[in-house]
Design an enzyme around this catalytic site. Structure first.
Site, PDB file in Angstrom:
ATOM      1  N   ASP A 114      -6.327  42.981  18.831  1.00  0.00           N
ATOM      2  CA  ASP A 114      -7.141  43.458  19.953  1.00  0.00           C
ATOM      3  C   ASP A 114      -8.609  43.066  19.807  1.00  0.00           C
ATOM      4  OD1 ASP A 114      -5.609  44.512  21.943  1.00  0.00           O
ATOM      5  OD2 ASP A 114      -6.330  46.559  21.732  1.00  0.00           O
ATOM      6  N   ASP A 439       0.216  58.370  20.013  1.00  0.00           N
ATOM      7  CA  ASP A 439       1.462  58.517  19.261  1.00  0.00           C
ATOM      8  C   ASP A 439       2.117  59.871  19.529  1.00  0.00           C
ATOM      9  OD1 ASP A 439      -0.651  59.812  18.063  1.00  0.00           O
ATOM     10  OD2 ASP A 439      -0.376  58.942  16.080  1.00  0.00           O
TER      11      ASP A 439
END
Length: 726
Positions: A114, A439
């Site tokens: 990223d 998550d």
């Protein structure tokens, strides 16, 4: 002992309600705080009550599923910043994945960058060359630790060939090759060199503004089981005014890109610092997911996080050994362990939004995700991805793509910024958006559909990662967790809604409430921490007197004994127990409080949350650094302001008591030994902050923070004096 602790907490609340001498302002505040602590303890007991651990047997799995019939697995590695997450750490994780004890022709490793870093790409290219030597070496000599930097630093030998001259010769050759690789990457990092083929790929790119870059670094074209697995570099498109959804967005891009290239039915995702410590971990996880019962009920197999560089006695309370064992094992006995964002093997079809009561294997019809028309599926998955998603949902075995490069154009399209507009990605499909704790949110969404999860805990630790090495990194990490968890609690994904309108079991809901309420806990803890000082300054009391004083005394003794026994049973030291108790106070009243404030400001639309990457570092290599390991360092971040203020408030209260500046007792009892002991306890907890008041450099609290804390402490004392006059 947990039940006895709860009983004493309820007795404490009951005594405060029915006692005539406990209706003062400090007692009211204490009652509110203790009510919250009791609620939290109920959540903890419910979570711990039914511990469960799954035992896996690889030999039994291979009897049912021959090696040739094992399912393909896509491996995801995520990194976002070449400075905070050095490429040398990332490539060690990648090398350990490429060397898994699993048929190589059934593996494909995707690395999401990223940060769009040419250095990361260069490191992966060079690592792939080294892997052609390293992977055969590991499998030939049955090497256990397959991350080179750990293998060579530990001087680990092969199990059966350690005395072989051939092994020693190859070992020295591997070590020399790895040292050369490390030097190449270090030189590239220091000199910012331009590499052949990269000058055009990364020209005019910026970490937050660049086109999609997908490169097949290595392809196992022949599909041989003794060659390297596929290795693909992915850097999704980014534009300044487009939301990127942090790690969740990167994971969804990897899911789509891999879906077009290999489309394996299982996905193993790890953070860039979590190397494989157990080469057979995929087989262990598949023992759970390929079980006849697990096939119908279990969505993912989660391995716990453990660290190779944990400091002695856990001075920053971030190794979470007891937490994973008792609370992680406890929630595993309910609907399943929480998804931890790494070290997890998923079913692809469940990531695509499949519910257990719409099982394809039973021929039942699903909504638009499974059985809708092409136009309906297009609104869910997006144009160009319907066929891939349909194959995954129906469990069809797709013939492997003999040339991954043929898929690059389609893969680049699904990795673009605009692709997700008008689709269900991040809402119903993939990793869920809306929180920096993507998550936990994604795992909650899966559990709300009715799926279970199981903890995978083989005898040999599955994955090992690097833990934060200083208090600043710990505070950044904890603040990010707190803000993300509180965001979930206040959103439409709140666990309570999951139980009322979904299939989240009640006690699983309590487990999620325990973790998502972490930031809320900071408010009563700060209030409770200021009560001893308030009572000393105003000569009042918040503690029970006479016979009632035995309730909190017994409660404290029982709590200390029970928590200490948990740590000792785990093999941890008394010092570790104390460090974790101390850090629980520091973390809650500092990092979690700022996480709480961040979400309040977000909800009021004053500011937005920022995803802060946790710095990954390799272990200290010099004696001086080892001597300073565990020492608190400080910076100008406001996160240290509450702790410094609380410490100064306690000192002001103790000085007031010592010099006899207290006013006469007005109503009830004045402050006594109990309040002084509570104040001293807080001083001991914040002792590293006390030492920081007198240190200079990075070990000292900045003068600006001290000045702000002094002003706040005097303001607190002034308000205490005003309350006396009233």
């Amino acid at each position: 002992m947990d039940s006895l602790t709860l009983l004493l907490l309820l007795m404490l609340l009951g005594y405060r309600i029915f006692s005539r001498n406990n209706h003062t302002f400090p007692c009211l505040v204490a009652f509110i705080c203790e009510s919250w602590f009791t609620f939290t303890w109920i959540l903890i007991i419910s979570t711990k009550w039914n511990p469960a651990h799954t035992k896996t047997y690889i030999d039994r799995l291979l009897l049912r599923v021959p090696e040739a019939e094992l399912p393909p697995v896509d491996l995801f590695v995520t990194t976002a910043d070449p400075v905070l997450e050095p490429p040398i750490i990332t490539i060690n994780t990648v090398l350990s994945l490429l060397a898994l004890d699993y048929p190589s022709n059934k593996l494909a490793c995707y690395v999401s960058d990223d940060g769009c870093s040419p250095l990361t790409f260069y490191a992966l290219v060079e690592a792939s060359k080294f892997a052609k030597l390293w992977v055969p070496f590991c499998k030939k000599y049955n090497v256990q630790v397959r991350a080179p930097f750990r293998y060579f630093s530990n001087n680990t030998s092969a199990n059966n060939s350690e005395d072989s001259p051939e092994f020693i010769q190859e070992l020295l050759r591997m070590k020399d090759k790895y040292e050369r690789l490390s030097r190449k990457i270090l030189n590239a990092e220091q000199n910012s060199i331009s590499l052949l083929g990269q000058s055009t790929i990364f020209s005019n790119t910026h970490p937050r503004n660049h086109p999609t870059i997908i490169k097949v670094i290595w392809e196992n074209k022949e599909g041989l089981s003794d060659q390297l697995p596929h290795l693909i570099y992915v850097s999704r498109e980014k534009k300044p005014k487009h939301p990127h959804h942090y790690k969740a967005g990167a994971m969804n891009v990897l899911t789509r890109v891999s879906g077009l290239m290999t489309n394996a039915p299982y996905i193993l995702n790890v953070d860039c610092d979590m190397y494989v410590n157990n080469p057979k971990i995929v087989l262990h996880a598949l023992c759970i997911l390929l079980d006849s019962k697990g096939e119908k009920e279990v969505a993912f197999a989660q391995c716990i996080q453990q660290f190779y560089d944990g400091l002695k006695d856990d001075p920053f309370g971030n190794q979470l050994v007891a937490l994973f064992l008792y609370l992680g094992g406890g929630v595993a006995g309910l609907q399943g362990i929480f998804y931890a964002g790494t070290n997890c093997l998923h079913r692809r079809k469940i990531i695509y939004g499949l519910s257990p009561d719409h099982g394809i294997q039973n021929g039942k019809k699903d909504h638009a995700i499974t059985s809708g028309k092409y136009s309906e599926k297009k609104t869910v998955f997006g144009k160009g991805f319907v066929e891939s998603a349909t194959h995954a949902l129906e469990g069809k075995t797709v013939t492997p793509n003999n040339n991954l490069c043929n898929s690059l154009e389609a893969a680049s399209e699904v990795a673009s910024c605009e692709y997700e507009y008008g689709t269900a990605w991040g809402k119903q499909v993939g990793w869920i958006y809306g929180s920096t704790a993507e998550d936990v949110l994604t795992g909650l969404k899966i559990h709300t559909k009715g799926w279970r999860s199981e903890i995978c805990l083989p005898n040999l630790i599955a994955f090992m990662g690097c833990s934060p090495q200083d208090i600043i990194i710990v505070m950044v990490q904890q603040r990010r967790w707190a803000s993300g968890l509180f965001d979930i609690l206040l959103s439409k994904h709140c666990p309570i809604f999951g139980t009322l309108f979904g299939k989240l079991q009640f006690r699983q809901c309590l487990g999620y409430l325990w973790i998502t309420c972490w930031p809320l806990r900071s408010v009563p803890e700060i209030c409770y921490a200021t009560l001893p000082a308030y009572c000393i300054i105003t000569n009042s009391s918040f503690l029970l007197k006479e016979l009632g004083q035995w309730i909190p005394t017994t409660l404290l003794v029982i709590y200390i004994i029970s928590t200490l026994l948990e740590y000792l049973k785990t093999g941890l030291s008394i010092r570790t127990w104390w460090n974790n108790q101390r850090m629980a106070r520091i973390t809650t009243m500092n990092a979690w409080f700022f996480g709480f404030l961040a979400i309040l400001l977000k909800r009021l639309r004053i500011s937005d949350t920022v995803f802060e990457i946790t710095r990954k570092t390799q272990p200290f290599s010099n004696k001086c650094a080892n001597e300073n390991a565990g020492r608190f360092i400080f910076n100008k971040s406001p996160v240290f302001l509450p702790g410094t203020t609380i410490l100064l408030i306690q000192f002001m209260a103790l000085v007031t008591k010592w010099l006899g500046w207290q006013p006469p007792v007005r109503n009830g009892h004045g402050s006594g030994v109990g309040e002084v002991l509570c104040s001293l306890y807080l001083v001991i907890c914040y002792w590293p902050f006390f030492k920081g008041l007198f240190k200079k450099g990075k070990y000292g609290i900045p003068l600006s923070t001290i000045c702000k804390s002094v002003v706040l402490a005097f303001l607190f004392v002034h308000l205490c004096k005003l309350s006396i006059k009233d």
